[in-house]
Scaffold this active site. Structure first.
Site, PDB file in Angstrom:
ATOM      1  N   ASP A  29       1.022  -1.290  -0.138  1.00 56.95           N
ATOM      2  CA  ASP A  29       0.166   0.012  -0.585  1.00 56.95           C
ATOM      3  C   ASP A  29       0.904   1.287  -0.125  1.00 56.95           C
ATOM      4  OD1 ASP A  29      -1.460   2.265   1.223  1.00 56.95           O
ATOM      5  OD2 ASP A  29      -3.431   0.767   1.398  1.00 56.95           O
ATOM      6  N   GLU A  88     -12.293   3.782  -0.400  1.00 52.67           N
ATOM      7  CA  GLU A  88     -11.502   4.291  -1.882  1.00 52.67           C
ATOM      8  C   GLU A  88     -11.036   4.085  -2.946  1.00 52.67           C
ATOM      9  OE1 GLU A  88      -7.641   5.993   0.408  1.00 52.67           O
ATOM     10  OE2 GLU A  88      -6.917   6.161  -1.456  1.00 52.67           O
ATOM     11  N   HIS A  93     -10.433  -5.469  -3.199  1.00 51.28           N
ATOM     12  CA  HIS A  93      -8.806  -5.940  -2.627  1.00 51.28           C
ATOM     13  C   HIS A  93      -9.316  -6.155  -1.099  1.00 51.28           C
ATOM     14  CE1 HIS A  93      -9.801  -1.336  -1.946  1.00 51.28           C
ATOM     15  NE2 HIS A  93      -9.237  -1.429  -0.882  1.00 51.28           N
ATOM     16  N   HIS A  95      -6.922  -5.462   2.462  1.00 47.36           N
ATOM     17  CA  HIS A  95      -5.176  -5.046   3.529  1.00 47.36           C
ATOM     18  C   HIS A  95      -5.440  -5.827   4.342  1.00 47.36           C
ATOM     19  CE1 HIS A  95      -6.254  -0.491   2.456  1.00 47.36           C
ATOM     20  NE2 HIS A  95      -7.676  -1.446   2.048  1.00 47.36           N
TER      21      HIS A  95
HETATM   22  P1  5GP Z   1      -9.919   1.342   0.694  1.00 49.70           P
HETATM   23  O1  5GP Z   1     -10.168   1.788  -0.761  1.00 49.70           O
HETATM   24  O2  5GP Z   1      -9.578   0.240   1.097  1.00 49.70           O
HETATM   25  O3  5GP Z   1     -10.162   1.683   1.443  1.00 49.70           O
HETATM   26  O4  5GP Z   1      -8.001   1.570   0.398  1.00 49.70           O
HETATM   27  C1  5GP Z   1      -7.347   1.930  -0.583  1.00 49.70           C
HETATM   28  C2  5GP Z   1      -6.141   1.959  -0.679  1.00 49.70           C
HETATM   29  O5  5GP Z   1      -5.595   1.876  -1.795  1.00 49.70           O
HETATM   30  C3  5GP Z   1      -5.586   2.912   0.580  1.00 49.70           C
HETATM   31  O6  5GP Z   1      -4.893   2.245   1.656  1.00 49.70           O
HETATM   32  C4  5GP Z   1      -4.343   3.428  -0.142  1.00 49.70           C
HETATM   33  O7  5GP Z   1      -3.166   3.838   0.150  1.00 49.70           O
HETATM   34  C5  5GP Z   1      -4.018   2.454  -1.383  1.00 49.70           C
HETATM   35  N1  5GP Z   1      -4.566   3.062  -2.291  1.00 49.70           N
HETATM   36  C6  5GP Z   1      -4.072   4.260  -3.130  1.00 49.70           C
HETATM   37  N2  5GP Z   1      -3.849   4.175  -4.242  1.00 49.70           N
HETATM   38  C7  5GP Z   1      -2.899   3.462  -4.676  1.00 49.70           C
HETATM   39  C8  5GP Z   1      -1.910   3.488  -5.609  1.00 49.70           C
HETATM   40  O8  5GP Z   1      -1.194   4.210  -6.242  1.00 49.70           O
HETATM   41  N3  5GP Z   1      -0.391   2.491  -5.758  1.00 49.70           N
HETATM   42  C9  5GP Z   1      -0.900   1.846  -4.040  1.00 49.70           C
HETATM   43  N4  5GP Z   1       0.396   0.775  -4.135  1.00 49.70           N
HETATM   44  N5  5GP Z   1      -2.310   2.120  -3.196  1.00 49.70           N
HETATM   45  C10 5GP Z   1      -2.830   2.662  -3.334  1.00 49.70           C
END
Ligand code: 5GP
Length: 132
Positions: A29, A88, A93, A95
């Site tokens: 991440d 987000e 996915h 974590h």
């Molecule tokens: P969620 O959708 O589960 O709330 O979080 C999405 C996760 O994707 C976040 O922790 C964010 O830091 C990560 N993330 C967003 N854009 C990118 C990216 O371009 N590259 C990587 N490696 N992680 C990302």
């Protein structure tokens, strides 16, 4: 429009890759909450994890298990936790968050700073431990 994770899968955006097979990919991440915070992503672009077909949901979790065991070996946390959010990035996915102490909160709230060099090193030592 392709999600940011699809762009990573296609190689259009760089990542610190941990492991990949035909159906899944795992990478660090970019805004980690702990050293080794990893995202496990099915390559099929589906928003909600629980909309995945059963075989793909199962294989994603089994892929996550292999990555979690590699995180445990390489980084030696107490154990590796799992967080499911997905609000987000609309691409399913999981974590994986290594837990290093009882006081560590396993949530996506508080980000930590990790240098690019350390991210590269983490990706290298963890990926070396993945047994696909
Ligand atoms: P969620 O959708 O589960 O709330 O979080 C999405 C996760 O994707 C976040 O922790 C964010 O830091 C990560 N993330 C967003 N854009 C990118 C990216 O371009 N590259 C990587 N490696 N992680 C990302």
């Amino acid at each position: 429009m392709a999600t940011i994770f699809t762009k990573i899968i296609r190689g259009e955006i760089p990542c610190y890759k941990i492991a990949e097979n035909e159906m899944h990919i795992a990478f660090l991440d970019i805004n980690p909450v702990a050293e080794g915070h990893t995202l496990v992503v099915p390559k099929k672009e589906v928003d909600y994890l629980f909309d995945l077909p059963d075989p793909l949901l199962s294989s994603t979790m089994l892929f996550a298990k292999k990555v979690a065991l590699a995180l445990d070996k390489a980084l030696k946390p107490d154990r590796t936790g799992v967080v499911l959010d997905g609000r987000e990035v609309p691409h399913a996915h999981v974590h994986l968050v290594p837990i290093y102490s009882d006081s560590q909160s396993v949530s996506l709230g508080k980000k930590i700073e990790i240098s690019r060099e350390r991210m590269q090193e983490i990706a290298k030592i963890v990926s070396a431990e993945v047994e696909l």
